[in-house]
Design an enzyme around this catalytic site. Structure first.
Site, PDB file in Angstrom:
ATOM      1  N   LYS A  84      36.938  37.795  36.813  1.00 28.38           N
ATOM      2  CA  LYS A  84      37.663  37.073  37.870  1.00 28.38           C
ATOM      3  C   LYS A  84      38.457  38.078  38.700  1.00 28.38           C
ATOM      4  CE  LYS A  84      40.135  32.682  37.675  1.00 28.38           C
ATOM      5  NZ  LYS A  84      41.079  31.934  36.832  1.00 28.38           N
ATOM      6  N   VAL A  85      38.260  38.036  40.012  1.00 23.65           N
ATOM      7  CA  VAL A  85      38.997  38.946  40.910  1.00 23.65           C
ATOM      8  C   VAL A  85      39.606  38.124  42.045  1.00 23.65           C
ATOM      9  CG1 VAL A  85      37.451  40.894  40.418  1.00 23.65           C
ATOM     10  CG2 VAL A  85      37.040  39.478  42.419  1.00 23.65           C
TER      11      VAL A  85
END
Ligand code: E4P
Length: 214
Positions: A84-85
């Site tokens: 997740k970014v």
């Protein structure tokens, strides 16, 4: 629409998994911080052993090199880990670089449709628009889901739309109606959504009638 659980709490995940409705789990640094026992890797691998589906683990670095390094490491923990970014220029760069290596990403903290369009172009596996936090600003969060779904369909973009920051059962229903692929929900909202007072009183009456007949 698939249902994910938005938590890092293993007891909640165990219970929700037993209901047979869970397709994945999302975590974020705040949710991980709430769990006192175990390190980050230990918590994510334990979640992956409980749920057979995508498990989002969020990067902490703010620069693309740092995100890519963390993403490569998380991806080795379990094949179901999704990196997740955040929806930032560095985040997009990390998405493109990780996608080139076959590592799946979830672009989080999405608050407008252009961020979602760019995430898809960069090769994101999932986009996470935050419905509840948009509602908090006085703007209808669900209209963001509708816009993104429409754009992705019109332009044949394969990135999955995940309705995040869900606060109540109506958010789940409206996400499904808007065509979201996934809704990630807090444990309490899922439990609340499964119950209805007429179901409970209906059971009571059926049992009372059954006993009276004996
Ligand atoms: C999504 O992946 C996020 O973890 C989450 O939905 C954030 O929700 P919140 O606005 O309730 O913190």
């Amino acid at each position: 629409m698939q249902i994910y659980l938005d938590t890092a709490n293993l007891n909640e995940i165990r219970e929700a998994a037993s209901w047979g409705i869970l397709s994945g789990v999302t975590t974020n640094p705040s949710l991980i911080a709430k769990e006192k026992g175990g390190d980050f890797r230990g918590i994510i691998t334990e979640i992956a052993s409980l749920v057979d589906g995508p498990i989002s683990a969020e990067t902490i670095a703010l620069d693309a090199d740092g995100m890519v390094a963390e993403g490569r490491e998380y991806a080795q923990w379990h094949p179901n880990v999704i990196v997740k970014v955040p929806s930032t220029p560095a985040g997009l760069q990390a998405v493109a670089r990780l996608a080139a290596e076959g590592i799946r990403t979830n672009v989080t903290l999405c608050f407008n449709a252009t961020q979602a369009l760019f995430a898809a172009r960069a090769g994101a596996f999932i986009i996470s628009p935050f419905v509840g936090r948009v509602d908090d600003t006085g703007i209808d969060g669900m209209s963001l889901i509708r816009e993104i779904v429409q754009i992705y369909r019109l332009h044949h973009l394969k990135t999955l739309v995940l309705s995040a920051s869900i606060r109540h059962p109506r958010h789940i229903i409206e996400s499904a109606l808007a065509g979201a692929d996934i809704a990630t929900c807090p444990f309490g909202v899922i439990r609340q959504s499964m119950k209805h007072p007429l179901t409970d009183s209906g059971i009571e009456r059926f049992l009372a009638d059954w006993k009276a007949r004996q």
